[in-house]
Design an enzyme around this catalytic site. Sequence first.
Site, PDB file in Angstrom:
ATOM      1  N   ASP A 134       0.822  -1.217   0.000  1.00  0.00           N
ATOM      2  CA  ASP A 134       0.000   0.000   0.000  1.00  0.00           C
ATOM      3  C   ASP A 134       0.857   1.268   0.000  1.00  0.00           C
ATOM      4  O   ASP A 134       0.354   2.356  -0.245  1.00  0.00           O
ATOM      5  CB  ASP A 134      -0.937  -0.015   1.211  1.00  0.00           C
ATOM      6  CG  ASP A 134      -0.184  -0.206   2.508  1.00  0.00           C
ATOM      7  OD1 ASP A 134       0.614   0.670   2.873  1.00  0.00           O
ATOM      8  OD2 ASP A 134      -0.372  -1.267   3.162  1.00  0.00           O
ATOM      9  N   ASP A 146       6.326  -5.776   6.699  1.00  0.00           N
ATOM     10  CA  ASP A 146       4.956  -5.270   6.797  1.00  0.00           C
ATOM     11  C   ASP A 146       4.074  -6.297   6.101  1.00  0.00           C
ATOM     12  O   ASP A 146       3.644  -6.109   4.977  1.00  0.00           O
ATOM     13  CB  ASP A 146       4.886  -3.904   6.103  1.00  0.00           C
ATOM     14  CG  ASP A 146       3.472  -3.351   6.070  1.00  0.00           C
ATOM     15  OD1 ASP A 146       2.595  -3.909   6.760  1.00  0.00           O
ATOM     16  OD2 ASP A 146       3.244  -2.365   5.346  1.00  0.00           O
ATOM     17  N   SER A 147       3.819  -7.413   6.793  1.00  0.00           N
ATOM     18  CA  SER A 147       3.170  -8.543   6.122  1.00  0.00           C
ATOM     19  C   SER A 147       1.709  -8.647   6.497  1.00  0.00           C
ATOM     20  O   SER A 147       1.246  -8.012   7.435  1.00  0.00           O
ATOM     21  CB  SER A 147       3.877  -9.837   6.535  1.00  0.00           C
ATOM     22  OG  SER A 147       3.660 -10.048   7.904  1.00  0.00           O
TER      23      SER A 147
END
Lengths: 476, 283
Positions: free
Chosen positions: B87, B156-157
């Site tokens: 994102d 950032d999973s």
Amino acid sequence: MEALERIRHDRLVPFDVPGHKRGKGNLELVRFLGEQCLSVDVNSMKMLDNLCHPVGVIKEAEELAAEAFGAAHAFFMVGGTTSAVQAMILASVKSGDEIILPRNVHQSVINALVLCGAAPVYINPQTDPRLGIALGMSMKDVKRTVNEHPNAKAIFVNNPTYYGICSDLKQITQIAHEKGMLVLVDEAHGTHFYFGKGMPISAMAAGADMAAVSMHKSGGSLTQSSLLLCGEKVNVHYTRQIINLTQTTSGSYLLLSSLDITRRNLALNGEEIFEKIKRFANYAREEINAIGDYYAYSAELINGDSIFGFDTTKLSVNTLRLGLAGIEVYDLLRDEYGIQIEFGDLGNILAYISVGDKNKNIERLISALYEIRRLYKKDDKDMLESNYVSPVVVTSPSTAFYAEKISLPLRECTGKVCAEFVMCYPPGIPVLAPGERITDEIISYIQYANEKGCVITGPESMDASKLNVLKGEQYG
Amino acid sequence: MDDLWYSEYHTPAVRFSIKVSSQLHHEKSEYQTISVFDSVEFGRFLSLDGVIMLTQKDEFIYHEMITHPAFAVNPQIRNVLVIGAGDGGVLRELARYSYPQQIEVVEIDRRVVEISKQYLPQTACGFDDPRVRLYFEDGLKFVRRRENAYDLIIVDSTDPFGPGEVLFTREFYGSCIRALTEKGILINQHESPFYKNDAKEMQHAHRCIAQVFPVSRVYQAHIPTYPSGHWLFGFASKGLEPIKDLQSDCWNNMKVATRYYNTDLHQGAFYLPNYVKELLSNG
């Protein structure tokens, strides 16, 4: 499969076995296995045919399987490929007959010889000194043995071995047939040869007489379901009688239907499935070979003789240069990284790649191997290389197995004749078979394997600290 | 207006619902289901496989907390690897620092980036940073080929049930420690300690990290749209300690504009409730 669906749909009232009555009498089992599963766990009946005497839907399903595998006849087997291997042998040789076979056969083969009393004539397989594994049979050895034992009734071939190595099956078949010998093939690891593109030749295509095919391995059917394939010349009715000597009369319809469904899936999608598996395995090999110290071997081993073909769906990796035995890497993968592979022997690991695999799991396996090298690499100078010790046969497996015997501590067994099997499991290939001389080399091999964490199976003494040996002076 | 609600199951028996004004996007990518909605209370939000990843209203908390603590401990971070972050939110926070020379981003799903650029400019602006190099690859595969290359790895999973699963394994953390420099720091989203299944994953992740890294600490933040609202992050390194080595003055002099994070909160975030401490030590 359709017949089972009809039965489920017709809501036939069961006043026969199994006593759980489609699961209603065993709710905990239903919770665990599922209603679908138990509703087709039924007994043979008119609409569902009978495995011991197939005249209806099982016969049809067997015919479809024969067609899919290019065989004259196919038997559905519910006792594992072990039962298929044993049926092949019991149907081909009798007490006192000779059968030619490589020594690196699965224990089920020698078990069958114990049962029927046939005498094995071993061809020692070639070995690869770097990998420490037994290879296929060289044609020179096959020709010599066939000439020395012209009365042998059959010749037995692994196609492929657990590690993926194939002998020249076509030429072996030709030579055997010229001498009137049957060709029996253990294809426990070769189901995909019948469906994949660019695979080593399958037993039926090579003209072999019988083949035992583990559908539940690379095919994807339920554990314990298997096929026995027969060529044109085999007496099917006699073979069925042989199978019925030991096979259950309550063949599981879960297993039978899984064979039928899997046959259909392979016939329709097999080529695509095995292409994908080959791609996975090739990718994993490239990545693993890039790590260093590991050697994921493949078709480059082919030498036109003892490695006539290589099954590239197999992911076999040699670990010796890492200073770790295959079994040690196998244990690390499971205990430290939560990855269960097929087996580890003294110098190799085998990861089974199948239709059920996903990219991310292959990445995990590769990364875990990276980590194992980073954290656990040792000096490789004390590694025992060979997984194969040539046996000295003193008497036949059957004679030795049933003879009078005594139990001796392992260390005192040198020179004695073993009366039982000793195996590292898996792969389940005997280190010692009944009737073979116990040497110092074999004793240190067993001790080393034990030390590295192999499970030793076969002997009455569960930890292999003692062995049963033949009684009497003539046996040392 | 229609009475439309988006519901996420935080457990089989707990549901979290947001009133939705419209659905903007829905697709099945190669890896997951991707949806974008507009909501009344939280603004625009992105969900993957039915799990909210970010909302316009509270994403700043998550993205600040996963990015700034590492810089306050080592302000001289030069090379950064970000895994996931399709994102762009983490990149937007990284863009506030001038020191890093290279920011590599590895996201497995190209579609998440494309959809974020289309619908979520608030976070996707992070991709505009010229230092960013974007790779569409498996994170585990990418990192295992790197050695001594990064001062900071941010993971950032997604949760460890879908494509993010490999990023919670011991082999992944092992590859990370090898890819980090001597002063390197690994920051990962560390799940929630509150509901039983989340807590199990959290314990598992901590156990795996602690087996690999000499220093492995956990800190917390309050994120309203994540299950239970109580969320954890992991801080792991080869020696740097998050509180002892905190360089408050240095970080404050950089005058990084933040809405949630500050260096006082930094210290407080590492002081955990007793039940979380217990979960971590029994992991």
